[in-house]
Design an enzyme around this catalytic site. Sequence first.
Site, PDB file in Angstrom:
ATOM      1  CG  HIS A 175      -1.947   1.047   1.214  1.00 40.96           C
ATOM      2  ND1 HIS A 175      -3.035   0.981   0.371  1.00 40.96           N
ATOM      3  CD2 HIS A 175      -2.062   2.205   1.882  1.00 40.96           C
ATOM      4  CE1 HIS A 175      -3.786   2.056   0.557  1.00 40.96           C
ATOM      5  NE2 HIS A 175      -3.208   2.825   1.459  1.00 40.96           N
ATOM      6  CG  ASP A 208      -1.255   6.031   2.030  1.00 34.74           C
ATOM      7  OD1 ASP A 208      -2.272   5.528   1.507  1.00 34.74           O
ATOM      8  OD2 ASP A 208      -0.933   5.841   3.205  1.00 34.74           O
ATOM      9  CG  ASP A 246      -5.913   3.249   3.939  1.00 31.57           C
ATOM     10  OD1 ASP A 246      -6.467   3.019   5.035  1.00 31.57           O
ATOM     11  OD2 ASP A 246      -5.044   4.116   3.803  1.00 31.57           O
ATOM     12  CG  HIS A 270      -6.857   6.656   0.486  1.00 26.67           C
ATOM     13  ND1 HIS A 270      -6.486   5.720  -0.436  1.00 26.67           N
ATOM     14  CD2 HIS A 270      -6.025   6.490   1.527  1.00 26.67           C
ATOM     15  CE1 HIS A 270      -5.476   5.005   0.036  1.00 26.67           C
ATOM     16  NE2 HIS A 270      -5.172   5.459   1.237  1.00 26.67           N
TER      17      HIS A 270
END
Length: 1016
Positions: free
Chosen positions: A264, A266, A376, A580
């Site tokens: 993951h 970001d 997420d 996000h």
Amino acid sequence: MHNDHALVEARLDRFVRDHVHPAVYRDPRSVTVSAWQVPREPVPFAEAVQNPFEPVAVGWRWGRAWSTVWLHVLADLDPDWVAAARRAGGAELLVDFGYNRSRSGFQAEGLGYRPDGTVLKSIAPLNSWLPVDLDSDRFEVYIEAAANPDVAGDYTFEPTPYGQWDTAPDEPLYSLAQLELAIRDLEVWELAQDIWTLRGLMRELPEGSSRRHNILRAFEDCLDLVDPDDVSGSAAAARRRLDAVLSQPAAASAHSILATGHAHIDSAWLWPLRETVRKCARTFTNAMSLMDDYPEFVFSCSSAQQYAWMKEHHPQVFARIAEKVAAGQWVPVGGMWVESDTNMPGGEAMARQFIAGKTFFLSEFGVDCREAWLPDSFGYSAALPQIVAEAGEQFFLTQKISWNQINRMPHHTFTWEGIDGTRIFTHFPPVDTYISELSGAELAHAERNFSEKGRASMSLVPFGWGDGGGGPTREMVAAAARTADLDGSPRVTIGSPAEFFEAAHAEYPGAPVWRGEMYLELHRGVFTSQLRTKQGNRRNEALLREAELWATTAAVRAGAEYPREALRDAWHTVLLLQFHDILPGSSIAWVHREAEERHATVTDTLNATIERSIRALVGPSDAPDARPLRANAVASARGEVAALAIGHDPADQSATVTVDEGEDGVVLDSASLRVVIGRDGRLRSLRGRDGREAIAPGHGAAALRLHRDLPNLWDAWDLDEHYRRTVTELAAEHDGRVERGDDGSATVVSRATIGASRATPTVIEQRVTLRPGSSELDLEYRIDWHETEKILKLAFPLDVHADDVAAETQFGHVRRPTHTNTSWDAARFEACQHRFLHVAEPDWGVAIANDSTYGYDVDRTTRADGGTTTTVRFSLLRAPRFPDPDSDQGMHVLRFRIRPAASIGDAVRMGQALATPLRSVVGTHAVEPLVSSSHDAVLIDTVKLAEDGSGDVIVRLYESQGKRASTELTAAFSHRALVLTDLLERPRSDAEPSADGVSVSLTFRPFQLRTVRFVR
Ligand SMILES: [Zn+2]
């Protein structure tokens, strides 16, 4: 037997720490190191190595926050040492930049390059080595070391100076702690992995189970067998003893886990966008070196944007990715441009996340993703099932909903039904993390937690360090191999999400249904934090729609060139900024200042595109017959101007606004609307033509309320329920003056001040405007905001008896209760709307549209007169101090529009009209709309040229009111055929609609979304 379990376990822990782990590496050799400090922003390899490198040594203090250092590492390899390394299993360069914590992705990171500039492998905590080629007599690498600060630290949420380059301290953050070559003992490493997996499993087994004791005694024997003075020489014997318990197969009923490698990353968060580009290069390089070493390893990677970054900045990494995709080890997943927020993006933007992402994966790799991948994001909009299905996907994955504070999501594998009735097979991994390391605790939790046991047998586990990237390690792959078929453990298989979804769907055809949104009972402040970032998004979504409409109209009608590249780039920027942690406002200051700048650039580009297109359509402004025209880009007529048309709109000379001084304040009356504005700026009365009062008796609407906003955790993210307990009602004042506009409108201005004695008080100017003939009242707030840890709400107590409110979401609206009957309702004390909220009894309601605001709450009270007051409150501004200590400071302008006696259709129209005002232009030609829809509920949302460059016109429509509707879609341009398509403009298998060459009849189910291609 005496019970010595705890003692054996304690002995194991100590022995592993003191003897096994230290024996993995031996016989260290020093290296020669020199360094070049990059002046500021990162540079490519070819440029870096041209610079003078100065000698440095272990202990060197380096790394001002966000700076970059290039290290050049050299060593001659001694033949005897090389021979010993070959016997042991290899040699590595061990690197420690001076990490102070064990978690990967939040501190200094590095990427190793060979002298020829090809990437080798990255360096991060828990994966802190580079390979050494033993076929060479010399070792040489360059390492690009990034001094990323650990912005969050221990998550005390204190204001940080590290969120921008210029506010960060200049002192170095790190000290070079290790840089040396060492022989790696493969047998000892394998022993360490055996112990790690078995120890993790043992601790999850019931105290009374035989299996637990079998493992315990195997450990006891193993510890006796390992010679602390010769771990290397005795490791094989110890492993043979453990093999007796490692080789016992899993139970017939064991839970099945499909583990997929994942990282993951970001796209921005506690680091800027530019750092994410490098995080991707590091993480992806590591994933591919694992693929080389472990043929069974599979890596699932979302976010087309991150691939596009590689294509642009690291073409060699991108080329290797393409090879690994072709080989099946690298699996593009999700099909979105980024893992966006899903609450706030508008309908078309949410669709474009999939369109842009899938188009990239299809064109670059020929891969058509089948699963939406959003582990997420902070809650999931009820519009998603239809959008996902229309994008040609069958499955959906989420993880975040395990963060709910109050209510537990009842299902892990289920069918998710959206606002229009579309259902999509969904999985919510019971492991409760998307950053698994395949530990015994995680695997056992996945099985214990799995709600579908007895009906379904499998779940998915994404493994690999994440949030800040890093991804899978060889230790995790080793854990997967050991748990493939292990007594007491779930059965772990490495594979792709699509394999999981197919098998899970096949075994569970009767999966339970979850209807409506998946509201996250946490992070409720993200609908409000960082208003400028949100306004940029809202504004550019509307401008993109407008730019595509007029550019298409100009291309078809006037032969103007369609600005395909400019529009695509603008979309890509807007989509990226919906990530996000960006749109929700939860990133560092650097990210939000950059988002504001990027949004401003997009706005300029789009306005220029719109003006150019309209000019091409309406002709010169200086021609003798030029006259004032208005361009109406929304899907409904305004005044005399049809939807999607440009026309003359003569002002109604008879319409006026009268102004009177009433007992309660200033009275404005447009004949269609009468409002009384009290001396405190509040709306004391609001009545439409039917005379019914909208404001609850005894109350004032448009009431400004200031609350303390001190969440327990996660400042920019969370709005905790206790904010409601302390409130200051802000009284505004107006001096009785009424401003008159050129159009005859009347505006009453009031001001409120917070902290008048401070050097920088907060000043709120409220402007209430009524236009001649209008049934709608405009409210504008100009707020110079200088609060910290406060939330500003704008309240409308309405005399409406409503069990729920309708809040706009993508391509429709959701209804949320006004009461707190259940724990689910109570936990939803702050929710998301788009451009409107509608509060209604069956035949009478109030619509409130906004141009900037996503967060709102609603409640109900019963008055002494027996009537019900439904109060809606919009969240205008917050001021959290972490991770951006200055968030939301300064000037903001927000607009609302309110209409009593409003239907849901009025609410929809108001939201669109406020987002896209009429544009005034002078020209010689009025312009008829390219397309029109006969039913007022079926709205033409997007008009564009096809992505394939064919010149075909694409029209996207949706039913906007939640009812069945048949419409005549009419095209006022010549076309050869009409085809229903999916979001990617691919023909659908549905029967062709019957068309007569001019118009076509289309029937819509409630909230149905359809895309039509006019072939030209
Ligand atoms: Zn994330």
